[in-house]
Design a protein around this motif. Structure first.
Motif, mmCIF file in Angstrom:
data_model
loop_
_atom_site.group_PDB
_atom_site.id
_atom_site.type_symbol
_atom_site.label_atom_id
_atom_site.label_comp_id
_atom_site.label_asym_id
_atom_site.label_seq_id
_atom_site.Cartn_x
_atom_site.Cartn_y
_atom_site.Cartn_z
ATOM 1 N N PHE A 51 1.204 -5.605 2.779
ATOM 2 C CA PHE A 51 2.093 -6.206 1.796
ATOM 3 C C PHE A 51 3.467 -5.522 1.771
ATOM 4 N N ASN A 52 3.969 -5.281 0.713
ATOM 5 C CA ASN A 52 5.285 -4.807 0.550
ATOM 6 C C ASN A 52 5.939 -4.160 1.639
ATOM 7 N N SER A 53 6.767 -5.248 2.453
ATOM 8 C CA SER A 53 7.109 -5.090 3.663
ATOM 9 C C SER A 53 8.776 -5.521 4.020
ATOM 10 N N PHE A 66 5.871 -2.709 8.259
ATOM 11 C CA PHE A 66 4.964 -3.276 7.309
ATOM 12 C C PHE A 66 4.273 -2.235 6.795
ATOM 13 N N ARG A 67 4.137 -2.350 5.482
ATOM 14 C CA ARG A 67 3.123 -1.193 4.769
ATOM 15 C C ARG A 67 1.618 -1.713 5.222
ATOM 16 N N GLY A 68 1.042 -0.827 5.874
ATOM 17 C CA GLY A 68 -0.247 -1.179 6.042
ATOM 18 C C GLY A 68 -1.206 -0.344 5.405
ATOM 19 N N TYR A 111 4.615 4.515 2.368
ATOM 20 C CA TYR A 111 4.359 2.988 1.917
ATOM 21 C C TYR A 111 5.733 2.423 1.303
ATOM 22 N N ASP A 112 5.879 1.184 0.989
ATOM 23 C CA ASP A 112 7.037 0.151 0.738
ATOM 24 C C ASP A 112 8.216 0.363 1.510
ATOM 25 N N PRO A 113 8.074 0.301 2.781
ATOM 26 C CA PRO A 113 9.041 0.290 3.712
ATOM 27 C C PRO A 113 10.440 -0.633 3.609
ATOM 28 N N VAL A 246 2.316 -5.631 -15.008
ATOM 29 C CA VAL A 246 2.500 -6.930 -14.088
ATOM 30 C C VAL A 246 3.892 -6.856 -13.430
ATOM 31 N N TYR A 247 4.354 -6.872 -12.275
ATOM 32 C CA TYR A 247 5.379 -6.775 -11.466
ATOM 33 C C TYR A 247 5.748 -7.982 -11.297
ATOM 34 N N SER A 248 7.061 -8.490 -11.823
ATOM 35 C CA SER A 248 7.781 -9.759 -11.341
ATOM 36 C C SER A 248 9.211 -9.279 -10.476
ATOM 37 N N PHE A 282 -6.193 -6.575 -4.874
ATOM 38 C CA PHE A 282 -6.536 -5.109 -4.880
ATOM 39 C C PHE A 282 -5.758 -4.741 -6.188
ATOM 40 N N VAL A 283 -4.654 -5.101 -6.552
ATOM 41 C CA VAL A 283 -3.755 -4.792 -7.803
ATOM 42 C C VAL A 283 -3.383 -6.251 -8.339
ATOM 43 N N PRO A 284 -4.128 -6.776 -9.011
ATOM 44 C CA PRO A 284 -3.629 -8.167 -9.687
ATOM 45 C C PRO A 284 -2.172 -8.205 -10.364
ATOM 46 N N ALA A 308 0.060 -8.947 -4.887
ATOM 47 C CA ALA A 308 -1.177 -8.214 -5.561
ATOM 48 C C ALA A 308 -1.547 -7.137 -4.633
ATOM 49 N N ASP A 309 -0.677 -6.375 -3.890
ATOM 50 C CA ASP A 309 -1.070 -5.234 -3.272
ATOM 51 C C ASP A 309 -2.150 -5.745 -2.026
ATOM 52 N N THR A 310 -1.910 -6.783 -1.591
ATOM 53 C CA THR A 310 -2.856 -7.264 -0.870
ATOM 54 C C THR A 310 -2.494 -8.042 0.380
#
Ligand code: BMA
Length: 342
Positions: A51-53, A66-68, A111-113, A246-248, A282-284, A308-310
Motif C-alpha cells: 500500500f502507501n507507495s 512500494f511499501r511491502g 514504510y510509506d516511501p 479515518v484517513y482522507s 488491515f486498517v479500515p 486500508a493499509d492493504t
C-alpha cells in the motif's frame, strides 16, 4: 492546453488515465480508477500487503518504491517496474540500501516511501527506526544502488516529502513531527538545506484542525507539483471516530517562492474512504496518497494512494478543474498564511 500550467515537468504522454465516469456525481473533481485496487494481497512471496507507495516515470515506463508489509509484520521497501503505471512487476528482493562506502545499511523497518527526482538523481524518503520513528533518505541514479543520506531529523517524525527543485537556493523538505505511537496530533512543517545533509530554517506550513476530515493530524502526501498558481500539494488528513482514525486526502497550494505560506487550502476532502478496498482491510477507512504522475501538456494527474493499509489504488484528476475547486472551497487560516516562524 490547460489554463493552469504545470511547470518544470517533462511531458508524460503515456500517463495512466481513465476519463471521469459520467455517473460519478461526487463533489470533488477527483475520480477513482475503475479497476482498483491495482495491487492486491500477497503480491510476492513474503509480502502480505502493498500500500502507501510511490511511482514515477522512468526510461519510457514507470518505476515505483512500494511499501511491502512482510508476513512477519515488518514493513520494508520493494522496487517495481511497469510499462503502463498500472500493472506492476515487483522485485521479490528488498531494496538494498548501503552507506556511502557501499556497505549494507538496511533500516530495521521502512514504510510509506516517497520518490522525487531532483536535478540528476532520485531521492527516496520513508519512515524508519532511528531510536524512534524518524525519516530515512537515500539517493540513486540507476535504481540498483541506493546510497543512504544522513537522517535529516531526530525522532519523532514521519511523512517527509522533498520538493523537486531548490527554492531560494535551498532544498526543501516537508515533514510531520510526531510521537512514538499513533500520533493524535500533527502539522506540516518545511525544512531547508544547502546540501541535503544539514536541515534547518524550519517553518510551520499548516495546522490540522480546521475541518472534520483533517481535524486530528495532517501529513504531506505526494511531492509538490510546481504550477503557475504555486506548489500543488496533496496531503492526508485524519479524523477521529469511535473505531479509530479515518484517513482522507485533500489539497492545498503553497506560495511558489515561500512555500511555507499557504495560498489556497481546500476545506473539502478530495477522496474519503467510500469503496470496499478503502473501507475494508488491515486498517479500515484509510486513503493515503504518496505519489502523483502529471502531464503538463494535457494537465492530467494520476494519484497513487494506499487503501486500508492493504491495497494500492489510483485516482485521477485534471489541473484546471482541480485548481478551480481548491480555490472555490479555499479556507486559509492566519497560521496557514504566515511564513511560519515565531
Ligand atoms: C499512519 C501511517 C500510515 C498508515 C496510517 C493508517 O500513521 O502509519 O502508514 O497508512 O497510519 O494506519
Amino acid at each position: 492546453m490547460s489554463k493552469v500550467k504545470i511547470l518544470n515537468c517533462p511531458s508524460l504522454p503515456n500517463i495512466p488515465w481513465q476519463d471521469r465516469p459520467s455517473d460519478d456525481h461526487r463533489d470533488a473533481p477527483v475520480w477513482r480508477y475503475s479497476e482498483n485496487p491495482i495491487i492486491g494481497r500477497n503480491p510476492i512471496p513474503g509480502v502480505a500487503r502493498v500500500f502507501n507507495s510511490a511511482a514515477a516515470p522512468y526510461e519510457g515506463g514507470f518505476i515505483a518504491l512500494f511499501r511491502g508489509e512482510r508476513t512477519n509484520g515488518i514493513p520494508m521497501i520493494y522496487l517495481g517496474k511497469s510499462k503502463d503505471g498500472i500493472h506492476w512487476d515487483i522485485d521479490p528482493e528488498m531494496v538494498p540500501f548501503t552507506d556511502e562506502n557501499g556497505q549494507p545499511l538496511m533500516p530495521r523497518y521502512a514504510y510509506d516511501p516517497r520518490l522525487v527526482k531532483v536535478e540528476d538523481a532520485w531521492y527516496a524518503m520513508w519512515c524508519q527506526d532511528n531510536y524512534g520513528a524518524a525519516i530515512g533518505m537515500a539517493r540513486t541514479t540507476d535504481f540498483k544502488t541506493f546510497t543512504r543520506l544522513e537522517n535529516p531529523f531526530i525522532p519523532f517524525n514521519r511523512n517527509a516529502v522533498l520538493f523537486p527543485r531548490k527554492v531560494n537556493g535551498r532544498y526543501q523538505l516537508l515533514s510531520r513531527p510526531s510521537d512514538s505511537g499513533h500520533t493524535p496530533f500533527g502539522d506540516i512543517w518545511l525544512s531547508q538545506s544547502p546540501d541535503m545533509k544539514f536541515w534547518g530554517m524550519h517553518r510551520h506550513v499548516m495546522s490540522s484542525g480546521s475541518k472534520w476530515w483533517e481535524s486530528v493530524k495532517i501529513g504531506s502526501g505526494a511531492a509538490p507539483i510546481e504550477t503557475s498558481e504555486g506548489w500543488l500539494l496533496f496531503y492526508h488528513g485524519a479524523s477521529s471516530t469511535c473505531s479509530g482514525f479515518v484517513y482522507s486526502f485533500g489539497a492545498a497550494i503553497l506560495d511558489i517562492d515561500e512555500p511555507s505560506k499557504v495560498k489556497y487550502r481546500c476545506e473539502n476532502f478530495l477522496i474519503t474512504p467510500e469503496e470496499w478496498y478503502e473501507e475494508k482491510g488491515f486498517v479500515p477507512s484509510v486513503c493515503f496518497p504518496c505519489a502523483t504522475l502529471q502531464d503538463p501538456d494535457t494537465g492530467r494527474i494520476a494519484i497513487y494512494y494506499g487503501a486500508a493499509d492493504t491495497y494500492l489504488a489510483m485516482a485521477f484528476t485534471e489541473i484546471d478543474p482541480l485548481v478551480d475547486y481548491i480555490k472555490a472551497h479555499s479556507d486559509v487560516t492566519d497560521t496557514d498564511a504566515e511564513v511560519g516562524i515565531r
